[in-house]
Design a protein around this motif. Structure first.
Motif, PDB file in Angstrom:
ATOM      1  N   HIS A  39     -11.955   5.370  -1.279  1.00 43.48           N
ATOM      2  CA  HIS A  39     -12.505   5.909  -2.532  1.00 43.48           C
ATOM      3  C   HIS A  39     -13.254   7.213  -2.298  1.00 43.48           C
ATOM      4  N   ASN A  40     -14.029   7.226  -1.241  1.00 48.26           N
ATOM      5  CA  ASN A  40     -14.882   8.365  -0.972  1.00 48.26           C
ATOM      6  C   ASN A  40     -14.065   9.604  -0.596  1.00 48.26           C
ATOM      7  N   ARG A  41     -13.061   9.382   0.245  1.00 44.00           N
ATOM      8  CA  ARG A  41     -12.303  10.508   0.783  1.00 44.00           C
ATOM      9  C   ARG A  41     -11.173  10.944  -0.152  1.00 44.00           C
ATOM     10  N   ILE A  42     -10.577   9.982  -0.863  1.00 47.69           N
ATOM     11  CA  ILE A  42      -9.330  10.287  -1.575  1.00 47.69           C
ATOM     12  C   ILE A  42      -9.412  10.038  -3.085  1.00 47.69           C
ATOM     13  N   PHE A  43      -9.640   8.763  -3.438  1.00 49.37           N
ATOM     14  CA  PHE A  43      -9.378   8.350  -4.817  1.00 49.37           C
ATOM     15  C   PHE A  43     -10.352   8.953  -5.822  1.00 49.37           C
ATOM     16  N   LEU A  44     -11.633   8.977  -5.448  1.00 49.87           N
ATOM     17  CA  LEU A  44     -12.646   9.510  -6.373  1.00 49.87           C
ATOM     18  C   LEU A  44     -12.320  10.962  -6.744  1.00 49.87           C
ATOM     19  N   LYS A  45     -11.996  11.778  -5.735  1.00 48.07           N
ATOM     20  CA  LYS A  45     -11.680  13.195  -5.987  1.00 48.07           C
ATOM     21  C   LYS A  45     -10.481  13.312  -6.921  1.00 48.07           C
ATOM     22  N   GLU A  46      -9.458  12.498  -6.656  1.00 46.83           N
ATOM     23  CA  GLU A  46      -8.243  12.576  -7.482  1.00 46.83           C
ATOM     24  C   GLU A  46      -8.527  12.185  -8.931  1.00 46.83           C
ATOM     25  N   ILE A  47      -9.382  11.183  -9.098  1.00 43.94           N
ATOM     26  CA  ILE A  47      -9.706  10.760 -10.471  1.00 43.94           C
ATOM     27  C   ILE A  47     -10.579  11.812 -11.165  1.00 43.94           C
ATOM     28  N   GLU A  48     -11.499  12.400 -10.407  1.00 47.40           N
ATOM     29  CA  GLU A  48     -12.355  13.447 -10.989  1.00 47.40           C
ATOM     30  C   GLU A  48     -11.530  14.656 -11.438  1.00 47.40           C
ATOM     31  N   ASN A  49     -10.418  14.904 -10.751  1.00 50.17           N
ATOM     32  CA  ASN A  49      -9.533  16.001 -11.166  1.00 50.17           C
ATOM     33  C   ASN A  49      -8.892  15.755 -12.533  1.00 50.17           C
ATOM     34  N   CYS A  50      -8.957  14.499 -13.006  1.00 48.88           N
ATOM     35  CA  CYS A  50      -8.319  14.171 -14.292  1.00 48.88           C
ATOM     36  C   CYS A  50      -9.284  14.288 -15.470  1.00 48.88           C
ATOM     37  N   GLU A  52     -10.562  16.789 -16.999  1.00 46.39           N
ATOM     38  CA  GLU A  52     -10.073  17.755 -18.003  1.00 46.39           C
ATOM     39  C   GLU A  52      -8.684  17.372 -18.525  1.00 46.39           C
ATOM     40  N   ASN A  53      -7.875  16.706 -17.672  1.00 43.00           N
ATOM     41  CA  ASN A  53      -6.501  16.333 -18.068  1.00 43.00           C
ATOM     42  C   ASN A  53      -6.271  14.837 -17.895  1.00 43.00           C
ATOM     43  N   PRO A  54      -6.807  14.043 -18.829  1.00 46.44           N
ATOM     44  CA  PRO A  54      -6.709  12.592 -18.643  1.00 46.44           C
ATOM     45  C   PRO A  54      -5.261  12.084 -18.554  1.00 46.44           C
ATOM     46  N   GLU A  55      -4.307  12.892 -19.091  1.00 44.24           N
ATOM     47  CA  GLU A  55      -2.915  12.411 -19.055  1.00 44.24           C
ATOM     48  C   GLU A  55      -2.367  12.334 -17.625  1.00 44.24           C
ATOM     49  N   LEU A  56      -3.114  12.941 -16.684  1.00 46.50           N
ATOM     50  CA  LEU A  56      -2.660  12.902 -15.285  1.00 46.50           C
ATOM     51  C   LEU A  56      -3.151  11.649 -14.535  1.00 46.50           C
ATOM     52  N   LEU A  57      -4.015  10.878 -15.211  1.00 46.86           N
ATOM     53  CA  LEU A  57      -4.641   9.737 -14.521  1.00 46.86           C
ATOM     54  C   LEU A  57      -3.617   8.733 -13.979  1.00 46.86           C
ATOM     55  N   ALA A  58      -2.612   8.438 -14.803  1.00 46.82           N
ATOM     56  CA  ALA A  58      -1.628   7.426 -14.399  1.00 46.82           C
ATOM     57  C   ALA A  58      -1.002   7.784 -13.059  1.00 46.82           C
ATOM     58  N   ARG A  59      -0.789   9.074 -12.853  1.00 48.55           N
ATOM     59  CA  ARG A  59      -0.158   9.524 -11.606  1.00 48.55           C
ATOM     60  C   ARG A  59      -0.987   9.161 -10.378  1.00 48.55           C
ATOM     61  N   CYS A  60      -2.331   9.205 -10.540  1.00 49.36           N
ATOM     62  CA  CYS A  60      -3.214   8.839  -9.422  1.00 49.36           C
ATOM     63  C   CYS A  60      -2.908   7.412  -8.953  1.00 49.36           C
TER      64      CYS A  60
END
Length: 292
Positions: A39-50, A52-60
């Protein structure tokens, strides 16, 4: 991890650690460090990138499908962790850690979080689906939800699987666990005394079935009270059928919830009754996939 796990290596607190807990950090915390790191290294950053663009969340979720399997390992270890906590959760060591952190809740409440987290993801995705009918990324959201439900199912199945007792072989050699659940089962064997056959007709046995790609296991569920705490189920092994030699009859006269699994050209017949027609159909389609 900082307030408890690291403190187990603190020389000032070492004398407070109960002997039952010595060298048992891995049992108590399971692979929590691995989950935290992911979560710390990967997932949190990827989710935070969404954001502005919540439609990208599913891809995470789709991209990290394999990584999220780490929860299965955590949940499998949970019964061992809880047993250890019951043994030494009230020790001065934990009280001291909790006091320093100024936490209202004790450690066991936090050790439950990953188990709760894995079920919360699918709720999040369901909520997002409600808000995004026919918009961009809906199909991906549906796929992400299916993926998370799949992970939850395999976590759940594996929790039952670790409670199988009395099976001589190695469960991990039976292939993937596809389904598990409780059924009424009648047996009708060609061999043996006719009397046995007649008696067997009437009273069903309660059996918990585990369907693997190579084998079908029949177990008997036992509920055991663990020193006054919640009941834990275990499944004592009764018999197994090799999937390469079984046949299936999808419909049994007089009851649309029943199907038959037979062995060795109907030498042994097992009549299996599901709790609903839907459940029966799910099992039949899984068995069919294995057989074909």
């Amino acid at each position: 991890l900082q307030g408890y796990a690291s403190e187990m290596d603190n020389p000032n607190l070492v004398h407070l650690i109960p002997s039952a807990l010595q060298n048992k950090k891995e049992i108590l915390f399971g692979n929590l460090p691995e989950i935290y790191d992911f979560h710390n290294r990967i997932f949190l950053k990827e989710i935070e990138n969404c954001i502005e663009n919540p439609e990208l969340l599913a891809r995470c979720f789709l991209k990290r499908k394999e990584d999220l399997q780490i929860y299965e390992k955590y949940c499998q270890n949970k019964p061992r962790s809880e047993a250890l906590w019951r043994q030494c959760g009230d020790s001065i060591f934990f009280q001291e850690c909790q006091r320093k952190l100024d936490h209202k809740l004790s450690l066991d409440a936090y050790l439950l979080k990953p188990v709760q987290r894995i079920t919360k993801y699918q709720l999040l995705l369901k909520e997002m689906l409600k808000c995004s009918k026919n918009s961009e990324g809906t199909a991906e959201l549906e796929e992400a939800l299916a993926t998370m439900l799949d992970i939850i199912k395999s976590v759940n199945d594996s929790m039952h699987q670790i409670a199988i007792t009395g099976y001589e072989g190695d469960v991990s050699e039976l292939g993937k666990l596809l389904m598990q659940g409780s059924f009424n089962v009648w047996t009708d064997h060609k061999k043996g005394h006719n009397k046995v056959k007649d008696l067997a007709r009437f009273k069903p046995m309660q059996r918990h079935l585990f369907l693997y790609t190579k084998m079908l296991l029949f177990c008997k569920k036992r509920e055991e009270n663990t020193d006054g705490h919640e009941k834990t189920a275990s499944y004592s092994f009764k018999n197994s059928l090799k999937m390469s030699t079984v046949g299936i009859t999808e419909n049994v006269k007089g009851d649309n919830k029943k199907f038959e699994i037979w062995y060795n050209g109907r030498e042994e017949v097992y009549i299996i009754q599901a709790s609903s027609v839907e459940l029966k159909n799910t099992w039949i389609s899984e068995i069919r996939k294995v057989l074909t």
